[in-house]
Scaffold this motif. Structure first.
Motif, mmCIF file in Angstrom:
data_model
loop_
_atom_site.group_PDB
_atom_site.id
_atom_site.type_symbol
_atom_site.label_atom_id
_atom_site.label_comp_id
_atom_site.label_asym_id
_atom_site.label_seq_id
_atom_site.Cartn_x
_atom_site.Cartn_y
_atom_site.Cartn_z
ATOM 1 N N THR A 132 0.827 -1.206 0.000
ATOM 2 C CA THR A 132 0.000 0.000 0.000
ATOM 3 C C THR A 132 0.860 1.253 0.000
ATOM 4 N N ARG A 133 2.078 1.133 -0.428
ATOM 5 C CA ARG A 133 2.978 2.290 -0.439
ATOM 6 C C ARG A 133 2.589 3.283 -1.529
ATOM 7 N N ARG A 134 2.368 2.781 -2.740
ATOM 8 C CA ARG A 134 2.007 3.642 -3.866
ATOM 9 C C ARG A 134 0.942 2.951 -4.710
ATOM 10 N N THR A 135 0.183 3.750 -5.431
ATOM 11 C CA THR A 135 -0.772 3.200 -6.380
ATOM 12 C C THR A 135 -0.031 2.758 -7.645
ATOM 13 N N PHE A 136 -0.750 2.071 -8.512
ATOM 14 C CA PHE A 136 -0.139 1.639 -9.776
ATOM 15 C C PHE A 136 0.309 2.845 -10.589
ATOM 16 N N ALA A 137 -0.507 3.889 -10.625
ATOM 17 C CA ALA A 137 -0.151 5.086 -11.388
ATOM 18 C C ALA A 137 1.094 5.748 -10.815
ATOM 19 N N GLU A 138 1.220 5.773 -9.492
ATOM 20 C CA GLU A 138 2.396 6.386 -8.881
ATOM 21 C C GLU A 138 3.653 5.563 -9.138
ATOM 22 N N GLN A 139 3.525 4.249 -9.151
ATOM 23 C CA GLN A 139 4.674 3.406 -9.480
ATOM 24 C C GLN A 139 5.096 3.625 -10.929
ATOM 25 N N ALA A 140 4.127 3.746 -11.836
ATOM 26 C CA ALA A 140 4.449 4.019 -13.237
ATOM 27 C C ALA A 140 5.072 5.396 -13.395
ATOM 28 N N ASN A 141 4.581 6.371 -12.643
ATOM 29 C CA ASN A 141 5.162 7.712 -12.702
ATOM 30 C C ASN A 141 6.605 7.703 -12.225
ATOM 31 N N LEU A 142 6.883 6.911 -11.184
ATOM 32 C CA LEU A 142 8.255 6.780 -10.703
ATOM 33 C C LEU A 142 9.141 6.134 -11.769
ATOM 34 N N ALA A 143 8.616 5.152 -12.482
ATOM 35 C CA ALA A 143 9.383 4.496 -13.551
ATOM 36 C C ALA A 143 9.715 5.486 -14.661
ATOM 37 N N VAL A 144 8.770 6.345 -15.010
ATOM 38 C CA VAL A 144 9.030 7.354 -16.041
ATOM 39 C C VAL A 144 10.138 8.292 -15.584
#
Length: 418
Positions: free
Chosen positions: A263-275
């Motif tokens: 529950t650290r980050r949402t899927f969108a936030e993980q993808a944003n971090l990858a970008v």
């Protein structure tokens, strides 16, 4: 179950502030520090509507350019005759060449351009297919008017060269180009589906379509001729775009592996971090790719006068820029939008947001379950009132009271609450 819920709530209370503190810590640094470290400070997924709007405007301009201006197909596609001869002393203009052509043939040429510079400059005339008699008369007229010099340094009619291409040849080139494009897209879709997932394959193919439309629109807008070199360059930049997109997708897959268990980050936030983590790599790759293209345009086209390479250089330059943009601001946002339509991602996003809300409410001392403003009951303080000290609670553990005179424990035991 109660123990598990309590553990989840405690972990959420620790994770949510950590995410906020990392973002605030990243914002303290300068632009280039955040750019190179990939701290996740650049919000891309949260502004997807903005990037969709920008991409839509770009596509609209490209489509309008193709519909209104159309394409300037080269002689290899439309067929016709190309006539070339040296410019000589450099005083002759394209208008003079057009006048001689029109007076000799009876119609204007399709185009007259100067290729190269200096002593190596040549005139290239493109026109509809000329018969043998028309070509003989045109060669004689051009020689009489401009006295082109041959390879031996003397004026000669042989300095005027011509080449003819039939429409059938152009149709064959077009058909082969389309076949190559379809095969490339099919192989790319199969590879991404096997290596990653179907949503990434859909996003990657949509990105390639975006690159194709925008690059074609730029060609129509600028008015450059579409030649076989253009088709080769187009297939090249599609490969580059796919390469850049796969790099970002690979990081997204790494960051979102097992995301539903955290529950650290949402899927969108993980993808944003990858970008953010691949942002600088994409820029460096683009710069490294652009430098040879610029060298090709400067040296081969302007210095050596190889005009046919301008088509190849332009399509590659446009494709690299468009491919870099699309892999970051179109492919990944589209992937997130597709994944957020699935039940797994929707439920996980709700869990993360609900637990963050709970953690924030506890941090401010407000009961998360209390009615909001405007409800029937006002918000209450989360902490429950303490029981009277003389009334032990169930399960209380006895403690030894201290003496009021000495401050040491007395022999008498009294119950103490846990």
């Amino acid at each position: 179950m109660a123990t598990k819920n309590r553990f989840d709530e405690e972990s959420t209370a620790q994770e949510a502030p950590d995410l906020e503190s990392s973002a605030s810590e990243a914002s303290k640094h300068g632009f280039f520090v955040r750019l190179y470290t990939g701290t996740g400070a650049f919000e891309v997924m949260g502004k997807r509507k903005l990037w969709y709007t920008v991409s839509g405007i770009i596509v609209a301009i490209a489509v309008a350019a193709m519909v209104i201006r159309g394409f300037t197909f080269g002689i290899d596609f439309e067929g016709g005759t190309k006539v070339s001869f040296p410019r000589g002393d450099g005083q002759t203009t394209t208008q003079q060449v057009e006048t001689v052509f029109s007076d000799t043939i009876g119609r204007a040429p399709d185009s007259v351009v100067i290729v190269g510079s200096g002593n190596d400059a040549t005139f290239q005339i493109r026109a509809e297919t000329l018969t043998n008699d028309e070509m003989i008369k045109l060669r004689t007229a051009l020689f009489d008017a401009f006295q082109p010099v041959g390879s031996d340094g003397q004026p000669s009619e042989q300095a005027v060269s011509d080449s003819a291409v039939s429409e059938t040849w152009g149709g064959q080139i077009t058909q082969k180009a389309l076949i190559a494009l379809v095969v490339f897209l099919v192989l790319a879709a199969i590879y991404i589906t096997i290596r990653y997932e179907r949503y990434m394959a859909i996003a990657a193919l949509a990105t390639l379509g975006f690159d194709l439309v925008v690059t074609a629109g730029v060609y129509a807008l600028v008015g450059f001729e579409v030649t076989p070199a253009t088709v080769i360059g187009l297939l090249t930049i599609l490969g580059f775009s796919l390469y850049d997109t796969v790099i970002v997708f690979d990081k997204v897959e790494e960051n979102t592996d097992g995301f539903e268990h955290s529950t650290r980050r949402t899927f969108a936030e993980q993808a944003n971090l990858a970008v953010n983590q691949t942002f600088m790599r994409s820029i460096n790759t683009s710069l490294i790719s652009v430098l040879p293209i610029l060298a090709l345009m400067v040296i081969a086209v302007w210095l050596l006068g190889v005009g046919t390479l301008m088509d190849l250089a332009l399509v590659q330059l446009v494709g690299v820029i468009v491919g870099t943009y699309s892999s970051i601001f179109f492919a990944t946002p589209l992937l997130v939008s597709l994944r957020e339509r699935t039940d797994v991602v929707r439920k996980h996003t709700r869990r993360v947001l609900n637990r963050r809300q709970t953690a924030a409410a506890r941090a401010t001392g407000i009961d998360a379950d209390a009615p909001a403003e405007g409800d029937a009951e006002p918000a209450t303080v989360a902490a429950s009132p303490q029981p009277p000290p003389d009334k032990p609670q169930p399960g209380a553990r006895p403690v030894r009271p201290t003496s009021s005179r000495t401050g040491r424990p007395s022999g008498k035991r009294t119950p103490r609450n846990r």
